[in-house]
Structures are given as C-alpha cells and as structure tokens.
Enzyme design. Structure first.
Site, PDB file in Angstrom:
ATOM      1  N   ASP A  37       4.973   5.970  -0.502  1.00  0.00           N
ATOM      2  CA  ASP A  37       4.520   5.081   0.875  1.00  0.00           C
ATOM      3  C   ASP A  37       3.216   5.394   0.990  1.00  0.00           C
ATOM      4  O   ASP A  37       2.447   6.334   1.898  1.00  0.00           O
ATOM      5  CB  ASP A  37       5.273   5.548   1.931  1.00  0.00           C
ATOM      6  CG  ASP A  37       4.980   4.987   3.245  1.00  0.00           C
ATOM      7  OD1 ASP A  37       4.190   4.073   3.116  1.00  0.00           O
ATOM      8  OD2 ASP A  37       5.436   5.583   4.138  1.00  0.00           O
ATOM      9  N   HIS A  38       2.281   4.507   0.572  1.00  0.00           N
ATOM     10  CA  HIS A  38       0.797   4.927   0.659  1.00  0.00           C
ATOM     11  C   HIS A  38       0.200   3.556   1.386  1.00  0.00           C
ATOM     12  O   HIS A  38       0.664   2.423   1.390  1.00  0.00           O
ATOM     13  CB  HIS A  38       0.282   4.686  -0.871  1.00  0.00           C
ATOM     14  CG  HIS A  38       0.279   6.016  -1.432  1.00  0.00           C
ATOM     15  ND1 HIS A  38      -1.031   6.656  -2.061  1.00  0.00           N
ATOM     16  CD2 HIS A  38       1.145   7.110  -1.615  1.00  0.00           C
ATOM     17  CE1 HIS A  38      -0.720   7.930  -2.433  1.00  0.00           C
ATOM     18  NE2 HIS A  38       0.521   8.093  -2.347  1.00  0.00           N
ATOM     19  N   GLY A 104       0.983  14.784   4.603  1.00  0.00           N
ATOM     20  CA  GLY A 104       0.439  13.613   4.287  1.00  0.00           C
ATOM     21  C   GLY A 104      -0.938  13.883   3.674  1.00  0.00           C
ATOM     22  O   GLY A 104      -1.264  14.689   3.382  1.00  0.00           O
ATOM     23  N   GLU A 105      -1.565  13.038   3.350  1.00  0.00           N
ATOM     24  CA  GLU A 105      -3.011  12.850   2.431  1.00  0.00           C
ATOM     25  C   GLU A 105      -3.945  11.899   3.412  1.00  0.00           C
ATOM     26  O   GLU A 105      -3.759  10.853   3.916  1.00  0.00           O
ATOM     27  CB  GLU A 105      -3.084  12.465   1.209  1.00  0.00           C
ATOM     28  CG  GLU A 105      -2.271  13.411   0.397  1.00  0.00           C
ATOM     29  CD  GLU A 105      -0.675  12.581   0.140  1.00  0.00           C
ATOM     30  OE1 GLU A 105      -0.613  11.498   0.572  1.00  0.00           O
ATOM     31  OE2 GLU A 105       0.177  13.461  -0.643  1.00  0.00           O
ATOM     32  N   ASN A 108      -4.338   8.172   3.108  1.00  0.00           N
ATOM     33  CA  ASN A 108      -3.507   7.071   3.612  1.00  0.00           C
ATOM     34  C   ASN A 108      -3.729   7.153   5.188  1.00  0.00           C
ATOM     35  O   ASN A 108      -3.656   6.361   5.840  1.00  0.00           O
ATOM     36  CB  ASN A 108      -2.207   7.365   3.251  1.00  0.00           C
ATOM     37  CG  ASN A 108      -1.848   7.158   1.877  1.00  0.00           C
ATOM     38  OD1 ASN A 108      -2.297   6.476   1.085  1.00  0.00           O
ATOM     39  ND2 ASN A 108      -1.137   8.429   1.105  1.00  0.00           N
TER      40      ASN A 108
END
Length: 319
Positions: A37-38, A104-105, A108
């Site tokens: 999911d990106h 997360g990251e 994104n």
C-alpha cells in the site's frame, strides 16, 4: 503446514495487470495473496503506485482465496478511515482479508504536508491508531485525543466478525513491541537467522496469531539476468536501514542505493535454479505460518509459470 502466498507489488505494476497476476497465482496453486500500500514507488524505474484499497476489493471479487495488505494509519490515512475501509472489505468478503499495520515511511506520508514525526512518536501513534481501529471494528463509539484525535466515531457497516489486525515488524525490538496489541505479525527478509530472531522475539513477548514472512525473490534464466532485474527494480533494498523511513522521493532512494552484487544478494534471493531458490526461501521461512513470495522482476507471468512447474512443488516439499 506453512501457507505459501503471492505478493502483488503496487509499486511495480499497474493495478489492472496485478488483477491478472493475482488470479493466475491462485490458479497455479498459491494459498493466498497480499499487496503493498504505497502512494509512490521506491524507484523511478518501478513507475507505479495504484490505490491498494480500491484494488483489493476488485481482487477479492475475482478470486476465492484470502488477500491482505500492509498499511500505515496515522498520517496519510486517519485510523477512522482505515477502519472503515477494512470493515467494508471484510463485510463484502467475510474471512478473506487482514491488514498489517506499520509506522510508515516518509516516502508515502510526506504528501499530507504534515511534519514527519520521530520514530518514537510514530511508534506511539501506531499503537493509538491500532487501538482506535480495533475499538471501531468491535462496534464502539470512539473518542480520542492526543497523537490521534477522534470525535464520536462509529462504524455503521461492520463485518460480523472483525478481521485480524496484524503488526508489521522488521527488527526483533519492533516485533516485541507490537506483540502487545497485534493479532499476528508480518516481517520481511531472506536471512534465516534474522527472520528467526524477529519471529522468536514476537512469540517471547506474548505475540499471538499467525507469523508471516515476505521474501523478495529474483528468479530468471541465468543468475546474471536475475541480478540485473534486482538491480533495476529493487535497488532500494540496498539503502541503509536507518535511512529508509525518512527519505521522501524515489530519487532519494536512488541516490543512497548501493546495488553491488553482494548488497543485492543480501536484500533479494537471487538465482536461476528453482530448487536452490526454494531451499533459501524455506530456510528463511522455517517456523513461520505463512510465506509470501515477491518476485522483483517485471515478468510476473514467467515467474508464475515457473512457480507452477517447479518452485511451488519444491517449496511444499521443504516447508
């Protein structure tokens, strides 16, 4: 028995192609599937990033097996909206989906324009987001303040049985932390000692439910071709782990990547022989309840054919 799943990479393929791949994966013998999911790809060479929540509903409608996703509530998705999405999918396809939550990251999440929090703050936000989602899925009216703010939210459409909410972990430390709230764990990697430590840390901390592993694979006619595919499509796997969460653009990952043969071999199981590749996957997946294969090359059709002919039968023999 370890279940074998197929990973659908939204960063690398248009969603229409991924629908074909996930249907074919079921036909050739995979037990289930999952997707990323990106909002953006890791690399410009990957070139895609469809909306996973739209795609997963279509994929479930076209298949019969379970399909889950790894997602990050808290910034790009408010946890109330993530809970609504998960509840809707599970209501339509009972018992066939799950979500694994991670912190997360920036790749994104920076798109919201909000500041990217420190790692401790992201970890705490994840715990609070998971709590909000679980309470909503159980039918509560939820209020919350602080890192996650919710005002009198409730889900009007819910599945009869709430779907599992797993935690995503790379390190043993994170695995122990998510054991406090998760219904299971998913991690990633091909080093048997590293995957074992992460899995055992989750169990020692009291973690329940399934333990799942995602493995990156590059399988081609020759090792040279497999290396070239990994270098083109998965070079970000060589970026130092300390940098990964904070880089914001695919070009940033390209600047920090070091795709030498040795670094690529550490990030991806690379080979041309199905028996050798199956042995390395099986070693990394020992003790896990499920393993998901992500072929990093662009030719998914050829990979799935090799899975049907050789790789899946050999993996089932070893696992």
């Amino acid at each position: 028995m370890t279940r074998i799943g197929f990973h659908a990479s939204h960063e690398q393929h248009p969603p229409s192609d991924l629908l074909e791949f996930v249907r074919t994966a079921e036909q050739v013998g995979f037990d289930e599937a999952m997707c990323s999911d990106h909002f953006a790809p890791w690399l410009t060479s990957q070139g895609h990033s469809g909306f996973a929540w739209s795609w997963i509903a279509a994929a479930l409608a076209l298949t019969r097996y379970p399909i889950g996703l790894v997602t990050a509530p808290g910034q790009r998705y408010h946890p109330v909206i993530a809970a609504q999405a998960l509840a809707t999918v599970e209501e339509m396809f009972p018992g066939r989906t799950w979500a694994a939550l991670g912190s997360g990251e920036a790749l994104n999440e920076h798109v919201t324009g909000d500041a990217w929090p420190s790692k401790p703050e992201r970890d705490e936000r994840l715990v609070r987001s998971a709590d909000v989602m679980r309470r909503l899925l159980s039918g509560e009216k939820v209020n919350a303040d602080g890192l996650v703010r919710v005002h009198e939210a409730r889900l009007w459409t819910r599945p009869e049985i709430p779907p599992p909410i797993l935690g995503a972990a790379i390190s043993p430390r994170t695995a122990a932390r998510i054991a406090r709230w998760a219904d299971g764990m998913i991690t990633v990697g091909g080093d048997p000692s590293a995957t074992r430590r992460t899995r055992e840390s989750y169990r020692r901390a009291g973690g329940t439910g399934r333990t799942l592993l995602q493995v990156h694979v590059s399988l081609a006619s020759t090792r040279e071709e497999a290396l070239a595919a990994a270098r083109d499509q998965w070079a970000q796997g060589t970026v130092p782990p300390r940098l990964m969460p904070d880089l914001q653009q695919p070009e940033d990952f390209e600047r920090h990547a070091d795709p030498t043969d040795a670094k690529l071999d550490a990030a991806v199981i690379i080979g041309s022989d199905e028996a050798e590749v199956a042995g390395r996957i099986a070693a990394a997946a020992a003790g896990f309840d499920g393993v998901f294969l992500h072929h990093v090359g662009t030719d998914q059709r050829a990979f799935l054919q090799r899975c049907e002919d050789h790789l899946l039968p050999e993996l089932r023999r070893l696992l």
